[in-house]
Design an enzyme around this catalytic site. Structure first.
Site, mmCIF file in Angstrom:
data_model
loop_
_atom_site.group_PDB
_atom_site.id
_atom_site.type_symbol
_atom_site.label_atom_id
_atom_site.label_comp_id
_atom_site.label_asym_id
_atom_site.label_seq_id
_atom_site.Cartn_x
_atom_site.Cartn_y
_atom_site.Cartn_z
ATOM 1 N N SER A 58 -7.914 -2.067 -1.402
ATOM 2 C CA SER A 58 -6.590 -2.444 -0.896
ATOM 3 C C SER A 58 -6.530 -2.131 0.594
ATOM 4 C CB SER A 58 -5.497 -1.668 -1.629
ATOM 5 O OG SER A 58 -4.310 -1.716 -0.859
ATOM 6 N N HIS A 106 -8.129 -6.866 -1.548
ATOM 7 C CA HIS A 106 -6.777 -6.786 -2.130
ATOM 8 C C HIS A 106 -5.761 -6.693 -0.994
ATOM 9 C CE1 HIS A 106 -3.848 -6.011 -5.328
ATOM 10 N NE2 HIS A 106 -3.326 -5.087 -4.528
ATOM 11 N N ASP A 111 -1.912 -6.521 0.114
ATOM 12 C CA ASP A 111 -0.576 -6.137 -0.366
ATOM 13 C C ASP A 111 0.527 -6.645 0.546
ATOM 14 O OD1 ASP A 111 -1.015 -4.510 -2.772
ATOM 15 O OD2 ASP A 111 -2.122 -3.185 -1.421
ATOM 16 N N MET A 151 4.471 -6.773 1.213
ATOM 17 C CA MET A 151 5.732 -6.086 0.874
ATOM 18 C C MET A 151 6.840 -6.542 1.817
ATOM 19 S SD MET A 151 4.351 -2.232 0.218
ATOM 20 C CE MET A 151 2.830 -1.934 -0.668
ATOM 21 N N HIS A 164 -1.383 -9.839 -3.415
ATOM 22 C CA HIS A 164 -0.447 -9.195 -4.340
ATOM 23 C C HIS A 164 0.942 -9.253 -3.698
ATOM 24 C CE1 HIS A 164 0.881 -5.076 -6.254
ATOM 25 N NE2 HIS A 164 1.624 -6.099 -6.657
ATOM 26 N N MET A 197 4.588 -8.505 -3.384
ATOM 27 C CA MET A 197 5.701 -7.631 -3.770
ATOM 28 C C MET A 197 6.890 -8.096 -2.957
ATOM 29 S SD MET A 197 3.479 -4.133 -3.914
ATOM 30 C CE MET A 197 2.150 -4.870 -2.970
ATOM 31 N N MET A 207 0.166 -2.391 -12.762
ATOM 32 C CA MET A 207 0.422 -1.340 -11.767
ATOM 33 C C MET A 207 0.326 0.016 -12.457
ATOM 34 S SD MET A 207 0.884 -2.937 -8.963
ATOM 35 C CE MET A 207 1.140 -1.445 -8.006
ATOM 36 N N ASP A 229 -4.035 -1.316 -10.438
ATOM 37 C CA ASP A 229 -3.702 -1.056 -9.032
ATOM 38 C C ASP A 229 -2.890 0.236 -8.918
ATOM 39 O OD1 ASP A 229 -3.042 -1.233 -6.352
ATOM 40 O OD2 ASP A 229 -1.901 -3.092 -6.535
HETATM 41 C C1 DX5 Z 1 0.915 -0.239 -4.038
HETATM 42 C C2 DX5 Z 1 -0.135 -1.274 -3.753
HETATM 43 C C3 DX5 Z 1 -1.509 -0.817 -3.915
HETATM 44 C C4 DX5 Z 1 -1.927 0.377 -3.062
HETATM 45 C C5 DX5 Z 1 -2.910 1.174 -3.873
HETATM 46 O O1 DX5 Z 1 2.155 -0.853 -4.123
HETATM 47 O O2 DX5 Z 1 0.044 -2.399 -4.580
HETATM 48 O O3 DX5 Z 1 -2.457 -1.878 -3.811
HETATM 49 O O4 DX5 Z 1 -2.491 0.030 -1.849
HETATM 50 O O5 DX5 Z 1 -3.229 2.305 -3.156
HETATM 51 P P1 DX5 Z 1 -3.981 3.560 -3.789
HETATM 52 O O6 DX5 Z 1 -5.310 3.056 -4.281
HETATM 53 O O7 DX5 Z 1 -4.090 4.476 -2.643
HETATM 54 O O8 DX5 Z 1 -3.134 4.082 -4.896
HETATM 55 ZN ZN ZN Z 2 -1.536 -3.985 -4.669
#
Ligand code: DX5
Ligand code: ZN
Length: 230
Positions: A9, A34, A36, A38, A68, A70, A139, A177
C-alpha cells in the site's frame, strides 16, 4: 504453492519520491500496487486521485494497480481512474446507492471490479454479486489510516468468503487490507486469503541508505507464505 500476491500500500510510501518508491518495491518482488483513495467524507482522511495513478503509469510502472476507493459517491470517479491506468477498482458497497450499476461501470470501463467489506460489514451482498467480481477485499482494520492493528475476527470472514468462492468455482481473488506483515501473513493465508496488502510493514522497513531495502521484508513475507498449510 498457491498463487499468492503481495500488494504494497503506497499510503505508507514517501510521497515526495513516489515514483522511485514504487519502482523499488516492484523491483524488490512485489506484485501489485495498492492505491488508497480517500475523500475526507467516506473516511476521515484525504489522499491521492487519478492524476497520481496516471503519473505512476507515465513513470513506467507496468504492474497491476489496485485502486481501493474509500470515497462516496463512487460512480463519478470510476472512468477517470480507468483512463488513468487502474487495473482493479474496488469500492465499499455502503458508499454506492446502486451496487450492481457501479460494478457494471467498472467493467464497462475495462477494469476488474471488486467489493470491499469493512470489519463489521456483513457479506450479504455477495449472494448476488460474487459471480461478477474479480476481487473481494476484506478490511482487517477500519479504513482511513495505515499502521493500525490487525482485527483477528476478520479471519473467520476470510474463511467464509473462500468457501463461497470455492463453492461457486469463481475466478475471484481474496484480498486482505490492514495490519498485515511477516508476523501474521501465514495465518491470514491459511484462512484462504491469496492477496495481501501491506503498507507500514513494507515501507516502514526502509533504510534510506539501501536501494534494495524492500527485498528483506518481502522475502520474509514470502518465506512465511511458503510455510502456510492450505
Ligand atoms: C487503510 C488502507 C490500507 C492501509 C494499510 O484504510 O486501506 O491500505 O494503507 O496499511 P497497513 O498495512 O499499515 O495497515
Ligand atoms: Zn487499502
Amino acid at each position: 504453492m498457491a498463487d499468492f500476491k503481495i500488494a504494497p500500500s503506497i499510503l505508507s510510501a514517501d510521497f515526495a519520491r513516489l515514483g522511485e518508491e514504487v519502482v523499488n518495491v516492484i523491483n524488490s518482488g512485489a506484485d501489485i500496487v495498492h492505491f488508497d483513495v480517500m475523500d475526507n467524507h467516506y473516511v476521515p482522511n484525504l489522499t491521492i486521485g487519478p492524476l497520481v495513478c496516471e503519473a505512476l503509469r507515465k513513470h513506467g510502472i507496468k504492474a497491476d494497480i489496485d485502486v481501493h476507493l474509500m470515497v462516496k459517491p463512487v460512480d463519478r470517479i470510476i472512468p477517470d481512474f480507468a483512463k488513468a491506468g487502474a487495473t482493479y477498482i474496488t469500492f465499499h458497497p455502503e458508499a454506492s446507492e446502486h451496487i450492481d450499476r457501479t460494478i457494471g461501470l467498472i467493467k464497462e470501463s475495462g477494469c476488474k471490479a471488486g467489493l470491499v467489506f469493512n470489519p463489521a460489514t456483513p457479506l450479504d451482498v455477495l449472494e448476488y454479486t460474487l459471480p461478477k467480481l474479480d476481487m473481494v477485499l476484506l478490511m482487517s482494520v477500519n479504513p482511513g489510516f495505515g499502521g493500525q492493528k490487525f482485527i483477528p475476527y476478520v479471519l473467520d470472514k476470510a474463511r467464509k468468503v473462500r468457501q463461497m468462492i470455492k463453492a461457486g468455482g469463481y475466478n475471484c481473488r481474496l484480498e486482505i487490507d490492514g495490519g498485515v506483515g511477516p508476523a501474521n501473513i501465514k495465518e491470514v493465508a491459511e484462512a484462504g486469503v491469496d492477496t495481501f496488502v501491506a503498507g507500514s510493514a513494507i515501507f516502514g522497513a526502509a533504510k534510506a541508505s539501501d536501494p534494495n531495502r524492500y527485498d528483506t521484508v518481502l522475502k520474509a513475507m514470502r518465506d512465511e507464505l511458503a510455510k502456510a498449510k492450505i
